[in-house]
Design a protein around this motif. Structure first.
Motif, short mmCIF file in Angstrom:
data_model
loop_
_atom_site.label_atom_id
_atom_site.label_comp_id
_atom_site.label_asym_id
_atom_site.label_seq_id
_atom_site.Cartn_x
_atom_site.Cartn_y
_atom_site.Cartn_z
N ASN A 1 0.83 -1.22 0.00
CA ASN A 1 0.00 0.00 0.00
C ASN A 1 0.86 1.26 0.00
O ASN A 1 0.52 2.25 -0.66
CB ASN A 1 -0.95 0.00 1.19
N GLN A 2 1.95 1.23 0.75
CA GLN A 2 2.85 2.39 0.79
C GLN A 2 3.48 2.63 -0.58
O GLN A 2 3.61 3.78 -1.02
CB GLN A 2 3.93 2.20 1.85
N GLU B 1 0.84 4.16 -2.81
CA GLU B 1 0.63 5.56 -2.47
C GLU B 1 1.74 6.44 -3.02
O GLU B 1 1.48 7.52 -3.56
CB GLU B 1 0.54 5.74 -0.95
N ASP C 1 1.24 9.33 -5.67
CA ASP C 1 1.66 10.70 -5.34
C ASP C 1 2.61 11.26 -6.40
O ASP C 1 2.51 12.43 -6.78
CB ASP C 1 2.32 10.75 -3.96
N VAL D 1 -0.12 11.43 -0.05
CA VAL D 1 -1.43 10.76 0.04
C VAL D 1 -2.53 11.62 -0.58
O VAL D 1 -3.59 11.81 0.00
CB VAL D 1 -1.75 10.36 1.50
#
Length: 162
Positions: A87-88, A91, A95, A123
Protein backbone atom coordinates in the motif's frame (compact mmCIF):
# COMPACT_ATOMS: atom_id res chain seq x y z
CA UNK A 1 -5.18 -56.16 -1.02
CA UNK A 2 -1.75 -55.53 0.53
CA UNK A 3 -1.71 -53.70 3.87
CA UNK A 4 -0.46 -50.14 3.80
CA UNK A 5 2.77 -49.12 5.47
CA UNK A 6 0.81 -47.16 8.09
CA UNK A 7 -1.34 -50.18 8.95
CA UNK A 8 1.75 -52.39 9.18
CA UNK A 9 3.48 -49.85 11.41
CA UNK A 10 0.39 -49.52 13.62
CA UNK A 11 0.12 -53.31 13.96
CA UNK A 12 3.80 -53.57 14.77
CA UNK A 13 3.51 -50.82 17.39
CA UNK A 14 0.45 -52.46 18.93
CA UNK A 15 2.29 -55.80 19.02
CA UNK A 16 5.25 -54.23 20.77
CA UNK A 17 2.94 -52.44 23.17
CA UNK A 18 1.21 -55.68 24.10
CA UNK A 19 4.54 -57.47 24.46
CA UNK A 20 5.85 -54.69 26.68
CA UNK A 21 2.68 -54.83 28.77
CA UNK A 22 3.05 -58.59 29.25
CA UNK A 23 6.70 -58.22 30.20
CA UNK A 24 5.80 -55.45 32.65
CA UNK A 25 3.07 -57.61 34.16
CA UNK A 26 5.46 -60.53 34.57
CA UNK A 27 8.18 -58.38 36.10
CA UNK A 28 5.70 -56.82 38.47
CA UNK A 29 4.43 -60.24 39.46
CA UNK A 30 7.93 -61.39 40.41
CA UNK A 31 8.39 -58.78 43.08
CA UNK A 32 5.19 -58.96 45.09
CA UNK A 33 2.18 -61.05 45.96
CA UNK A 34 -0.65 -60.47 43.45
CA UNK A 35 -3.83 -62.55 43.46
CA UNK A 36 -4.74 -61.62 39.89
CA UNK A 37 -4.46 -64.14 37.12
CA UNK A 38 -1.90 -63.73 34.35
CA UNK A 39 -4.75 -62.73 32.00
CA UNK A 40 -5.92 -60.05 34.42
CA UNK A 41 -2.37 -58.77 34.77
CA UNK A 42 -1.93 -58.64 31.00
CA UNK A 43 -5.28 -56.86 30.63
CA UNK A 44 -4.25 -54.33 33.28
CA UNK A 45 -0.91 -53.76 31.57
CA UNK A 46 -2.59 -53.36 28.16
CA UNK A 47 -5.14 -50.92 29.66
CA UNK A 48 -2.34 -48.92 31.23
CA UNK A 49 -0.44 -48.83 27.94
CA UNK A 50 -3.60 -47.75 26.09
CA UNK A 51 -4.24 -44.98 28.62
CA UNK A 52 -0.69 -43.70 28.25
CA UNK A 53 -0.99 -43.88 24.45
CA UNK A 54 -4.29 -41.99 24.57
CA UNK A 55 -2.76 -39.36 26.85
CA UNK A 56 0.24 -38.97 24.53
CA UNK A 57 -2.07 -38.68 21.50
CA UNK A 58 -4.17 -36.03 23.25
CA UNK A 59 -1.03 -34.09 24.18
CA UNK A 60 0.14 -34.30 20.56
CA UNK A 61 -3.24 -33.02 19.32
CA UNK A 62 -3.09 -30.14 21.81
CA UNK A 63 0.47 -29.18 20.83
CA UNK A 64 -0.43 -29.42 17.13
CA UNK A 65 -3.38 -27.09 17.65
CA UNK A 66 -1.18 -24.61 19.53
CA UNK A 67 1.46 -24.75 16.81
CA UNK A 68 -1.18 -24.23 14.15
CA UNK A 69 -2.52 -21.19 16.02
CA UNK A 70 0.96 -19.68 16.44
CA UNK A 71 1.83 -20.35 12.81
CA UNK A 72 -1.46 -18.84 11.65
CA UNK A 73 -0.85 -15.73 13.73
CA UNK A 74 2.68 -15.38 12.34
CA UNK A 75 1.39 -15.77 8.78
CA UNK A 76 -1.34 -13.20 9.41
CA UNK A 77 1.23 -10.75 10.76
CA UNK A 78 3.53 -11.30 7.76
CA UNK A 79 0.60 -10.84 5.38
CA UNK A 80 -0.38 -7.60 7.13
CA UNK A 81 3.17 -6.26 6.83
CA UNK A 82 3.33 -7.22 3.16
CA UNK A 83 -0.01 -5.57 2.46
CA UNK A 84 1.06 -2.45 4.33
CA UNK A 85 4.33 -2.23 2.38
CA UNK A 86 2.50 -2.73 -0.91
CA UNK A 87 0.00 0.00 0.00
CA UNK A 88 2.85 2.39 0.79
CA UNK A 89 4.45 1.70 -2.59
CA UNK A 90 1.13 2.28 -4.36
CA UNK A 91 0.63 5.56 -2.47
CA UNK A 92 4.12 6.78 -3.41
CA UNK A 93 3.57 5.92 -7.07
CA UNK A 94 0.16 7.63 -7.05
CA UNK A 95 1.66 10.70 -5.34
CA UNK A 96 4.46 10.87 -7.92
CA UNK A 97 1.91 10.68 -10.73
CA UNK A 98 -0.14 13.46 -9.12
CA UNK A 99 2.95 15.67 -8.69
CA UNK A 100 3.88 15.14 -12.35
CA UNK A 101 0.34 15.93 -13.53
CA UNK A 102 0.12 19.11 -11.41
CA UNK A 103 3.51 20.28 -12.73
CA UNK A 104 2.30 19.65 -16.29
CA UNK A 105 -0.89 21.68 -15.70
CA UNK A 106 1.06 24.57 -14.19
CA UNK A 107 3.52 24.49 -17.12
CA UNK A 108 0.62 24.78 -19.63
CA UNK A 109 -0.67 27.95 -17.99
CA UNK A 110 0.98 31.04 -19.58
CA UNK A 111 1.06 33.06 -16.35
CA UNK A 112 2.48 30.22 -14.21
CA UNK A 113 4.69 28.32 -16.67
CA UNK A 114 7.78 30.51 -16.27
CA UNK A 115 7.61 30.46 -12.48
CA UNK A 116 9.37 28.12 -10.16
CA UNK A 117 6.61 26.38 -8.24
CA UNK A 118 7.52 23.45 -6.04
CA UNK A 119 4.81 20.77 -5.96
CA UNK A 120 4.80 18.17 -3.17
CA UNK A 121 2.20 15.42 -2.80
CA UNK A 122 1.52 13.18 0.20
CA UNK A 123 -1.43 10.76 0.04
CA UNK A 124 -3.23 12.95 -2.46
CA UNK A 125 -2.67 16.21 -0.54
CA UNK A 126 -0.80 18.70 -2.75
CA UNK A 127 1.32 21.53 -1.37
CA UNK A 128 2.36 24.41 -3.64
CA UNK A 129 5.39 26.51 -2.66
CA UNK A 130 7.10 29.35 -4.47
CA UNK A 131 5.85 32.60 -5.94
CA UNK A 132 3.00 33.78 -8.16
CA UNK A 133 2.96 37.09 -10.07
CA UNK A 134 -0.58 38.01 -8.97
CA UNK A 135 -3.31 36.92 -6.57
CA UNK A 136 -5.32 35.73 -9.60
CA UNK A 137 -2.39 33.58 -10.78
CA UNK A 138 -1.99 32.18 -7.24
CA UNK A 139 -5.69 31.21 -7.20
CA UNK A 140 -5.39 29.77 -10.71
CA UNK A 141 -2.61 27.43 -9.45
CA UNK A 142 -5.00 26.09 -6.79
CA UNK A 143 -7.75 25.51 -9.38
CA UNK A 144 -5.35 23.71 -11.75
CA UNK A 145 -3.99 21.49 -8.97
CA UNK A 146 -7.47 20.56 -7.68
CA UNK A 147 -8.51 19.51 -11.19
CA UNK A 148 -5.89 16.75 -11.32
CA UNK A 149 -7.26 13.25 -10.74
CA UNK A 150 -6.36 11.88 -7.30
CA UNK A 151 -5.90 15.28 -5.61
CA UNK A 152 -7.84 15.39 -2.33
CA UNK A 153 -6.71 18.81 -1.14
CA UNK A 154 -4.41 21.70 -2.07
CA UNK A 155 -2.36 23.72 0.40
CA UNK A 156 -1.39 26.81 -1.59
CA UNK A 157 1.61 28.44 0.07
CA UNK A 158 2.55 30.54 -2.99
CA UNK A 159 3.62 34.08 -2.20
CA UNK A 160 2.39 36.88 -4.48
CA UNK A 161 5.33 38.87 -5.83
CA UNK A 162 4.59 41.12 -8.71
Amino acid sequence: MAPTHTATTASSCLGWTVLAAVALALLTACGKQDDRTVGQKVDAAVNSAEQKTDAAAEQLRKESAELKARTGAALDKAADKTTSAANQVVEKVEDAAITTAVNAELARDPTLSALSINVDTAVGAVTLRGTAPTAVARQRATVLAKAVKGVHSVDNQLLVKG
